[in-house]
Design a protein around this motif. Structure first.
Motif, PDB file in Angstrom:
ATOM      1  N   TYR A 126       0.829  -1.202   0.000  1.00  0.00           N
ATOM      2  CA  TYR A 126       0.000   0.000   0.000  1.00  0.00           C
ATOM      3  C   TYR A 126       0.869   1.259   0.000  1.00  0.00           C
ATOM      4  O   TYR A 126       0.666   2.179  -0.800  1.00  0.00           O
ATOM      5  N   VAL A 171      -3.334  -4.886  -2.232  1.00  0.00           N
ATOM      6  CA  VAL A 171      -2.540  -4.664  -1.025  1.00  0.00           C
ATOM      7  C   VAL A 171      -2.848  -5.767  -0.008  1.00  0.00           C
ATOM      8  O   VAL A 171      -3.662  -6.652  -0.259  1.00  0.00           O
ATOM      9  N   CYS A 231      -6.038  -0.995   4.561  1.00  0.00           N
ATOM     10  CA  CYS A 231      -5.776  -1.192   3.140  1.00  0.00           C
ATOM     11  C   CYS A 231      -6.133   0.023   2.314  1.00  0.00           C
ATOM     12  O   CYS A 231      -6.316  -0.076   1.103  1.00  0.00           O
TER      13      CYS A 231
END
Lengths: 220, 537, 322
Positions: B155, C148, C189
């Protein structure tokens, strides 16, 4: 104030011995932190080498090991000249210190030039994953080979940046040795930079071995 | 500095400057170019207060959002708020707080030295800290960061559209500051002790600072590397952590937690050291089990490096690795338990008084105990499955960090305020603030244990409606807690001008720092302090 | 027991077969922690009052060897308690994270993606943010992420596992009572992390069968995979008698292969996934690296479908079945 012949400790130290002890411990502790930094990179590299041997071994064998072998000799010789600098500095011999410092700087610059030559070769061979136009690798498993080359540039680049810092410090020392305004200050700085320079040497030995040598003999 | 005159080199006594260190120069240069460890401590105190305020405001935003299940902020703002809160509180407050302020001020005094080993590096560390703070400001001005203080990849390395690079630079820079401080303190303790001051005669605060410095020096470089690799992944597309290109995102977690777990010991050991000074002082009794506490400090510092995998119990980490990390996590709790027992036992046969530092100490013991016990829940593998990434974890670490570390910081601030400033703080207000902090803290964070057990995940801008009542209670508590923080700020600043002048040893406590004037002279002592009696003897 | 846990200790209802064991550990810790906290805080308050300034005190200091024995006397029980909880928690963890072998578990694939859960049943039913399961049957969930790191958590079942891009992670559970339970993403996330929620709906077997019958999936997961196999022309190299040399895929799943560079690997789903996306990484020994990569052409759900097809593929079948 310091007389020309007697070194006086800094104000907050009780004695010269205490000051030198403290400086020595300080520089060695700093090297411990550097060891952990490089050590963590080697750990990550080791992990990926274990995961993707099919990509890492051939990529490693494609590196310019002979050029870097010569560079290793250059660097080790600079270690010798640095040790000589330290020896002459202990005896406060200005002329000899200037000569050996200059030699060390020259050898350091030679190392960087040869590194630059190698990097250019890498670019022309298409082994630079992160530069536009720099990646056209034809070996096995290109996407994981890219990971190898990323580590290669990271390790050698980090090492080279430490070399640059070392050379800057040596150049400052050369200037101070030339002026010779505070001989004891010059001597103190040489001890510290000398230990740092030795570390850079040792780090290079590990880098050279892991990146260039360990996959040298081996099948396809 | 230039007023100092030395008698012949190597003599047992020296006559130092008779100045009060606060009068040895008044302009900005005398502060910004100081090499006096005591002034560096104040520089840090000011910067820390500013950054703490940033962290506190972001906490207020978090608790505000959570008043409603649908979130009173938009999710993007909330995500940035909790990220800034974490980064600032962890890296810019908790890690540096006690070492750079009270550690800086007291370490040379406690060992009978004139300064730390490397005064210029000490000042440089503060400049690095401040540059890190400027990077945080840059991150905020660029719209903030939304990765969480843990920066998990991919991320943070690929997907986030926020000011990750500024945040990474901030953490890297302040990490370097931390390494240099730790290095400085380790050399100081090894090399600058007064004659006769052997290791087992050192004040326990010195042991605590030493243990902390050990962890800082060994752990922070790995954080530096994690940040460097994240920076390169993001900036150059290096892909060390990008699974699309063969990288392993869990590798980042290992590298990150290899530092960040020992970091929590950096955050708590100094406060434990404060407890070991404050409790004997106000119990008017010697500390129970000096050697056990000293050795426990080293044990925590060392074993603390072996437990990081307990943050990865629910990832793809192998079950067997998990078992090893669980066992080690239990092991590292034993020395902390020893300390809690010993502090309590110190009250036995004492003559206990309840000035504000002692109230903070009692707060510390109670809240650290709860925080530590709940940590054991998380070290227990099966319990962690349920509690990982829930509000239980948040409550656990706030009990330790706020209930423990911040209480320790405030205890230290009050205990040594007379020494550092030459003024007494107003006792009634201080006691009131301590009680307010205790009450506000528990109302804020105890409900979060319940929320965690009920399953509420962390980092949630919105949440199922059944969690609302406890969230409202928690937010209400935060208001009380906030007042508990503001009060000391107000009356301590007030006391600088209006507080009564402090004597050399207002608490009748033991230690070299109490054998010199309040505030100390520029070079700390008029005469080399004599080791008449052990501090903890 | 379940309602007591629910009422006194804020735990969600126990809706899976492992929940009671997991809760026992938690409740054990809660009870012990309360006891220890009361004891220490009690001692602190008692000593603080009894020995306050001005109280009459016998000031002979505590003898050193007695002090050391006291230290040991509280270290040892502490350590014993820790060891007990370590083993207990480790044992339940091991059970919770070791998927059952045999017993015909229901296989479910979950693909996490910012910010939703895509759930594939092997009969081809696709659910978004909802998972229907029968009570009393073991369910093995294989997860991966499209982007992710996420984390799949059902508090009522006491399960949680991170969902990691680039690899498959597994979790298992057996629902023990019908109901609708929260499904949360528990690894931050991005923007809508807190909205990446859904439900697991456990149904009595009869109700589940009825629900299943209502779904009318066009094709099973393996059939979807077969269509992909055909669409991407895999048979061109992999069919028996194909002109390019490529390993035969029929019956390959579950066997061990020798890879280039030495060593053997088991052909599990992780291996097949890597073979589709990074064909040259663990190349089967004796074959040339000529397979192209399908990275970017198939998403994780499609790869899972293709793998489902390959799992079913037995020798003797000529190609994709209708």
């Amino acid at each position: 104030m310091a007389s020309a012949n007697v070194e006086v400790p800094f104000e907050h130290f009780e004695s010269l011995e205490q000051q030198h002890d403290a400086a020595r411990m300080g520089i060695w502790l700093f090297l411990v932190t550097e060891t952990l930094l490089f050590g963590a990179i080697f750990t990550a590299f080791g992990l990926y080498h274990h995961l993707y041997p099919g990509a890492f071994s051939p990529a490693s064998r494609g590196l310019a090991w002979e050029l870097e072998a010569a560079n290793t000799v250059v660097l080790l010789t600079s270690g010798l000249t640095m040790a000589l600098t330290d020896h002459y500095a202990f005896e406060l011999r200005r002329r000899k210190v200037i000569v050996t410092l200059a030699l060390t700087i020259l050898l350091g610059l030679t190392f960087l030039v040869l590194k630059g030559v190698e990097y250019r070769g890498d670019y022309l061979a298409g082994s630079v994953p992160f530069l536009a136009g720099g990646w056209h690798y034809t070996g096995q498993d290109p996407s994981h080979a890219a990971l190898f080359f990323n580590f290669y540039f990271l390790l050698t680049g980090l090492h080279a940046s430490h070399m640059v810092i070392g050379i800057v410090l040596l150049t400052i020392l050369l200037g101070r040795a030339f002026l010779w305004w505070s001989p004891f200050g010059v001597r103190r700085m040489i001890v510290g930079v000398g230990i740092f320079w030795a570390f850079i040497d040792v780090a290079w030995l590990f880098i050279y071995s892991s990146l260039y040598l360990i996959d040298r003999s081996g099948g396809t | 500095m230039s007023n100092a005159t030395a008698t012949d080199l190597g003599s047992a006594e020296r006559v130092y400057s008779a100045d009060n260190y606060l009068h040895a120069g008044y302009g900005l240069r005398s502060w910004l170019l100081t090499m006096d460890h005591k002034r560096v401590a104040w520089l840090y105190l000011v910067s820390l207060t500013v950054l703490f305020a940033v962290g506190a405001i972001s906490a207020a935003l978090i608790r505000f959002d959570l008043l409603s299940p649908s979130g009173l902020l938009d999710a993007s703002a909330y995500n940035r708020a909790f990220t800034v809160h974490g980064i600032v509180m962890v890296f810019f407050f908790l890690v540096p707080s006690i070492p750079t302020t009270f550690g800086n001020f007291l370490l040379p005094l406690m060992i009978g030295a004139r300064d730390v080993a490397f005064p210029r590096i000490n000042l440089f560390s503060w400049y690095l800290y401040s540059i890190g703070g400027i990077f945080v400001l840059a991150a905020l001005l660029s719209g903030g960061v939304d990765t969480g203080w843990t920066f998990y990849t991919p991320y943070s390395s690929v997907y986030s559209n926020s000011a990750v690079v500024f945040a990474v630079l901030a953490v890297f820079t302040v990490g370097f500051s931390s390494i240099l401080t730790g290095l400085n303190f380790m050399v100081t303790v090894h090399k600058l002790r007064a004659p006769g001051l052997t290791w087992f005669r050192l004040p326990l605060f010195v042991w605590a600072i030493y243990g902390t410095s050990f962890v800082q020096v060994l752990g922070t470089p790995v954080l530096g590397l994690a940040m460097l690799l994240l920076f390169l992944d993001r900036f150059l597309g290096l892909a060390v952590f990008n699974p699309e290109l063969g990288g392993d995102p869990v590798l980042f977690q290992h590298l990150f937690w290899f530092y960040s777990h020992p970091a929590v010991y950096i955050m708590i050991l100094p406060s434990m050291g404060v407890m070991s000074m404050v409790i004997p002082a106000y119990a008017h009794n010697r500390i129970f089990g000096y050697k056990f506490i000293a050795m426990s400090t080293l044990a925590i510092a060392f074993i603390g490096f072996l437990v990081w995998g307990h943050h990865l119990f629910v990832t793809s980490q192998s079950v067997y690795a998990g078992i090893a990390f669980s066992l080690l996590s239990f092991l590292v709790s034993v020395p902390s338990a020893v300390k809690v027992f010993n502090w309590t036992a110190t009250l036995y046969k004492g003559q206990v008084t309840y000035e504000a530092p002692m109230l903070y100490a009692f707060t510390f013991i109670g809240l650290f105990l709860i925080g530590g016990l709940t940590g054991l829940f998380l070290a227990t593998l099966s319990a962690d499955i349920q509690l990982h990434a829930t509000y239980f974890v948040i409550a656990h670490f706030h009990y330790i960090m706020v209930g423990g570390a911040v209480s320790g910081f405030l205890a230290a601030a009050h205990f040594w305020w007379p020494k550092m400033t030459g003024r007494m703080y107003p006792e009634i207000w201080a006691r009131f603030a301590a009680v307010l902090l205790f009450v506000g803290f528990n109302i804020t964070f105890f409900p979060q244990f319940m929320l965690g057990l009920a399953g509420m995940p962390r980092r949630y801008a919105t949440y199922p409606v059944e969690f609302q009542p406890l969230n409202i209670l928690s937010s209400a508590g935060a208001v009380v807690l906030g007042v508990g923080y503001l009060l000391p700020l107000a009356y301590l600043v007030w006391s600088l001008r209006y507080g009564p002048k402090a004597p050399e040893n207002p608490w009748a406590a033991k230690g070299f720092e109490w054998q010199t004037s309040s505030p100390p002279p520029l070079h700390n002592f008029y005469r080399r302090p004599v080791l008449e009696a052990d501090v903890h003897g | 027991m379940s309602s007591m846990a629910h009422q006194f200790f804020y735990l969600p209802e126990q809706a899976s077969t492992i929940a009671a064991q997991a809760d026992a550990v938690l409740i054990g810790w809660i009870v012990l922690s309360v006891a220890v906290t009361l004891a220490i805080v009690g001692a602190m308050l008692f000593l603080g009052i009894r020995y306050r300034r001005g109280a009459r005190v016998d000031t002979t200091p505590v003898d050193e060897s007695l002090a050391n024995r006291i230290e040991v006397s509280w270290i040892i029980p502490t350590a014993v308690v820790f060891v007990v909880f370590f083993f207990w928690g480790g044992y339940v963890y091991y059970k919770a994270y070791t998927p059952p072998t045999g017993g015909d578990p229901l296989a479910i694939n979950v693909v996490g993606k910012q910010w939703m859960w895509k759930i594939q049943h092997s009969n081809g039913v696709l659910e978004i943010n909802e998972l229907h399961v029968p009570v009393g049957r073991k369910v093995v969930v294989t997860t991966t992420s499209e982007d992710v790191v996420h984390s799949f958590a059902v508090p009522a079942f006491r399960v949680k596992r991170d969902v990691i891009p680039g690899t498959y992670t597994q979790l298992w559970f057996e629902a023990s009572r019908p109901g609708t339970y929260h499904l949360f993403c528990t690894q931050y996330c991005g923007l809508d992390h807190s909205r990446m929620r859904g439900h697991v709906i456990a149904m009595r077997p009869a109700d589940y069968a009825a629900w299943l019958a209502h779904q009318h999936p066009q094709r099973s997961l393996a059939e979807q995979g077969a269509a992909l196999y055909e669409a991407y022309g895999c048979a061109a190299c992999h069919a028996p008698g194909a002109h390019a040399r490529a390993p035969a895929l029929a019956g390959l799943y579950g066997t061990r292969v020798r890879v280039k560079g030495g060593g053997e690997l088991r052909v599990d789903r992780d291996y097949l996934r890597r073979a589709i996306l990074e064909p040259h990484q663990d190349l089967v020994a004796g074959f040339q690296p000529i397979m192209p990569s399908y990275k970017g052409q198939m998403d994780e759900s499609q790869i899972l479908a293709l793998i489902a097809y390959l799992q079913d593929l037995k020798p003797g079948r000529r190609g994709p079945s209708p």
